[in-house]
Enzyme design. Structure first.
Site, mmCIF file in Angstrom:
data_model
loop_
_atom_site.group_PDB
_atom_site.id
_atom_site.type_symbol
_atom_site.label_atom_id
_atom_site.label_comp_id
_atom_site.label_asym_id
_atom_site.label_seq_id
_atom_site.Cartn_x
_atom_site.Cartn_y
_atom_site.Cartn_z
ATOM 1 C CG PHE A 115 -0.153 0.040 2.473
ATOM 2 C CD1 PHE A 115 0.258 1.866 3.247
ATOM 3 C CD2 PHE A 115 0.205 -0.511 3.191
ATOM 4 C CE1 PHE A 115 1.282 1.893 4.021
ATOM 5 C CE2 PHE A 115 0.348 0.450 4.831
ATOM 6 C CZ PHE A 115 1.380 1.208 4.707
ATOM 7 C CE LYS B 199 -2.999 -8.550 -4.475
ATOM 8 N NZ LYS B 199 -3.108 -7.723 -2.809
ATOM 9 C CB SER C 253 4.786 -7.872 5.429
ATOM 10 O OG SER C 253 3.659 -8.437 5.361
ATOM 11 C CB CYS D 212 10.587 -0.943 3.150
ATOM 12 S SG CYS D 212 11.061 0.042 1.575
ATOM 13 C CD GLU E 241 8.009 -2.846 8.678
ATOM 14 O OE1 GLU E 241 7.373 -3.831 8.606
ATOM 15 O OE2 GLU E 241 8.306 -2.215 7.592
HETATM 16 P P1 NAD Z 1 1.431 -6.425 3.388
HETATM 17 O O1 NAD Z 1 2.269 -7.795 3.583
HETATM 18 O O2 NAD Z 1 -0.133 -6.529 4.367
HETATM 19 O O3 NAD Z 1 0.750 -6.964 1.329
HETATM 20 C C1 NAD Z 1 1.126 -6.785 0.946
HETATM 21 C C2 NAD Z 1 0.884 -7.507 -0.595
HETATM 22 O O4 NAD Z 1 0.216 -9.088 -0.520
HETATM 23 C C3 NAD Z 1 -1.323 -6.458 -0.648
HETATM 24 O O5 NAD Z 1 -1.000 -6.861 -2.377
HETATM 25 C C4 NAD Z 1 -1.784 -8.337 -0.204
HETATM 26 O O6 NAD Z 1 -3.121 -8.010 -1.034
HETATM 27 C C5 NAD Z 1 -1.376 -8.747 -0.078
HETATM 28 N N1 NAD Z 1 -1.596 -10.264 0.970
HETATM 29 C C6 NAD Z 1 -1.820 -9.701 2.198
HETATM 30 N N2 NAD Z 1 -2.161 -10.702 3.268
HETATM 31 C C7 NAD Z 1 -1.760 -11.590 2.030
HETATM 32 C C8 NAD Z 1 -2.103 -12.699 2.797
HETATM 33 N N3 NAD Z 1 -2.061 -13.547 3.470
HETATM 34 N N4 NAD Z 1 -1.358 -14.365 1.281
HETATM 35 C C9 NAD Z 1 -0.951 -13.500 0.512
HETATM 36 N N5 NAD Z 1 -0.782 -12.034 0.188
HETATM 37 C C10 NAD Z 1 -1.995 -11.125 0.839
HETATM 38 O O7 NAD Z 1 1.861 -5.200 3.396
HETATM 39 P P2 NAD Z 1 1.000 -3.833 3.160
HETATM 40 O O8 NAD Z 1 0.832 -3.320 4.546
HETATM 41 O O9 NAD Z 1 0.719 -3.667 2.502
HETATM 42 O O10 NAD Z 1 3.285 -3.011 2.607
HETATM 43 C C11 NAD Z 1 3.807 -2.621 3.748
HETATM 44 C C12 NAD Z 1 5.198 -3.023 4.314
HETATM 45 O O11 NAD Z 1 5.495 -3.884 3.309
HETATM 46 C C13 NAD Z 1 5.842 -3.279 5.347
HETATM 47 O O12 NAD Z 1 6.753 -4.101 6.019
HETATM 48 C C14 NAD Z 1 6.919 -2.668 4.368
HETATM 49 O O13 NAD Z 1 7.862 -3.019 4.550
HETATM 50 C C15 NAD Z 1 6.728 -3.613 3.175
HETATM 51 N N6 NAD Z 1 7.459 -2.863 2.102
HETATM 52 C C16 NAD Z 1 8.424 -3.662 1.307
HETATM 53 C C17 NAD Z 1 9.536 -2.415 0.571
HETATM 54 C C18 NAD Z 1 10.249 -3.110 0.127
HETATM 55 O O14 NAD Z 1 11.193 -3.019 -0.652
HETATM 56 N N7 NAD Z 1 11.038 -4.028 1.202
HETATM 57 C C19 NAD Z 1 9.451 -2.331 0.072
HETATM 58 C C20 NAD Z 1 7.643 -1.146 -0.096
HETATM 59 C C21 NAD Z 1 7.167 -2.048 1.328
#
Ligand code: NAD
Length: 500
Positions: free
Chosen positions: A165, A189, A242, A297, A391
């Site tokens: 997000f 997605k 995440s 991140c 985090e």
């Molecule tokens: P999230 O892991 O909740 O969601 C990411 C994606 O996974 C979304 O598209 C979501 O629909 C999907 N998803 C969620 N739960 C799922 C499940 N159980 N099974 C399969 N798919 C699922 O992450 P978020 O809250 O959208 O984003 C924030 C996180 O992203 C933070 O931890 C941040 O550090 C990380 N992030 C990392 C980077 C990087 O480059 N390492 C960059 C941006 C964000």
């Protein structure tokens, strides 16, 4: 004045009262087959923008069929022609910068200057993709008399990208231009919390001349992602989100023998030494912890204060107090996120930490229902506290005091994450010591947010990334292509030897 989302001409069905987000398959907007739905919110106002149906395996399959049908023609289109589409796409991103930024601001809650920076970074990664014809050129060498070896790069096939997000426009664009210029077709997605910027991405790609079916969007959440991981015709999966979900997606996609590169969460440590430039260190650290409301991140999360650095901490608190919610600090993504962040602060306080700047209970006049947390600086945190280890993903900085740099490095090295680490000092030797010893993929020296710019690649270490290579820059070429090695001999005079 109507909001940016109200100006979307396509991608939302407005016939049902609340706008309903649609999928993009084969160059057309189609309703999802899912019956469950979630709300898309404007987090800075706490108001609803749209509804998003959670797509099913059936929708994923429709997108895969579309991407598969488009693959033969697109993968055979010369790379220089594919790059031309992205020269035009880049120009369209530039032309629509204000409107795209307004959409990012509305669905994510970050400030307009931060949203503009997100569009600018999307332009930079697209510019990089335009240089792929030069960078991805094959290799050829005469390995013996009259015998040549060559490597040609072929697209992997259908690539799916799953995005978070916090950067609704930039993270999709980390992969889209590189994936497509290299001849793959694609399914995006987006995060179910911020699906609107992707609608404009699809429209602009079409306007740039991308053939229908080459790029597709399937909206949804867990079920949709599981269908992506399981679909036998998807060849590669990129994920950004995440660590918990990155691990699940990596294991599930690779268990189906797909290539996978899954970027996870972070807990970034900044180290400050007594000789650091006071103003530079304080302003960089404050900007790093609070930019995008700490939802990056690459955000500063732990400050390891080595020795006597009270003057820098005092200056840092002054800088933090200049950051005003609703003005130069955006909202966090949801009510749950606000509550979670405030819980971390309260628990640290209960465990004996000192709150120097307190962002709890923040309300912004005129945006009373928005999800705001003010900048928060917490001193005398101990490494065993939850706030030091997990985090937080909010504008919160936890300060841990150490006597030596080695003690600080031990704390940094002990974190399971490994996205970024920075050192603030004027001493080149000390900086070099940290560059060698910090356990993170991206290191800053007097830089609070050490994001490598193109052509350098983006990617962390440890539990901040599962899979080999990085997601952007030159490193992405390996992930997004298959090298074919050919050995050629035409003339009989080529000598026979042990290599023949
Ligand atoms: P999230 O892991 O909740 O969601 C990411 C994606 O996974 C979304 O598209 C979501 O629909 C999907 N998803 C969620 N739960 C799922 C499940 N159980 N099974 C399969 N798919 C699922 O992450 P978020 O809250 O959208 O984003 C924030 C996180 O992203 C933070 O931890 C941040 O550090 C990380 N992030 C990392 C980077 C990087 O480059 N390492 C960059 C941006 C964000």
């Amino acid at each position: 004045m109507s909001s940016a989302s109200q100006q979307l001409a396509n991608g939302v069905d407005r016939s049902k009262g609340i706008p309903v987000v649609q999928n993009y398959i084969g160059g057309a907007w189609r309703p999802s087959s899912g019956s469950a739905a979630v709300l898309v919110m404007d987090p800075s106002l706490g108001s609803q923008i749209a509804q998003l149906p959670l797509s099913t395996a059936q929708d994923v399959d429709a997108a895969v069929r579309s991407a598969a049908a488009a693959f033969p023609a697109w993968s055979k289109t010369p790379i220089k022609e594919r790059a031309q589409v992205f020269y035009r796409y880049k120009a369209l991103l530039e032309r629509n910068l204000d409107e795209l930024a307004a959409l990012v601001h509305e669905e994510n809650g970050k400030t307009m200057p931060e949203a503009i920076a997100e569009v600018e970074k999307s332009i930079e990664v697209t510019e990089f993709a335009c240089s792929m014809p030069q960078l991805a050129a094959g290799e050829i060498l005469d390995v013996s008399n009259g015998v040549e070896c060559r490597i040609d790069r072929f697209p992997v096939g259908i690539v799916a990208s799953i995005t978070p997000f916090n950067f609704p426009l930039m993270v999709p664009n980390w992969t889209i231009p590189n994936v497509l210029v290299l001849g793959n077709t694609m399914i995006l997605k987006p995060s179910q919390l911020v699906p609107l910027s992707a609608i404009r991405i699809a429209e602009l790609l079409k306007e740039a001349g991308l053939p229908d079916g080459v790029f597709n969007i399937v909206n949804g959440a867990q079920e949709t992602v599981e269908a992506v991981c399981d679909h036998p015709a998807i060849d590669a999966v990129t994920f950004v989100g995440s660590t918990k979900v990155a691990r699940i997606v990596y294991q599930r996609a690779t268990s189906h023998l797909k290539r996978a590169l899954c970027l996870g969460g972070a807990k970034n440590h900044l180290m400050v030494l007594p000789d650091a430039h006071e103003e530079m260190a304080a302003s960089n650290i404050a900007a790093s912890m609070s930019g995008c409301a700490g939802q990056r991140c690459m955000a500063a999360s732990n400050l390891l204060a080595v020795g006597q650095v009270d003057h820098i901490i005092k200056r840092l608190c002054e800088e933090a107090r200049k950051i005003v919610p609703g003005k130069n600090l955006g909202s966090v993504i949801s009510k749950e996120a606000k509550e979670r962040i405030e819980r971390y602060i309260t628990e640290a306080e209960q465990q004996g930490a000192t709150i120097l700047v307190d962002g709890r209970g923040t309300h912004v006049a005129g945006k009373e229902d928005g999800y705001y947390v003010g900048p928060t600086v917490i001193d005398f945190v101990r490494p065993d506290m939850k706030i030091a280890q997990e985090e937080v993903f909010g504008p919160v900085l936890a300060i841990m005091r150490t006597k030596t740099l080695d003690e600080a490095l031990a704390i940094e090295n002990n974190s399971p994450y490994g996205n970024a680490a920075s050192i603030f000092t004027q001493d080149g030797g000390m900086a070099r010591y940290v560059m060698e010893r910090a356990s993170a993929g991206m290191i800053g020296v007097n830089v609070g947010v050490p994001v490598p710019r193109e052509p350098f690649s983006f990617g962390g270490w440890n539990e901040s990334k599962f899979g080999a290579g990085d997601i952007t820059g030159r490193s992405s070429i390996e992930f997004l292509t298959k090298p074919k090695k050919t050995t050629v001999k035409w003339n009989p005079e080529a000598k026979k030897n042990w290599m023949s």
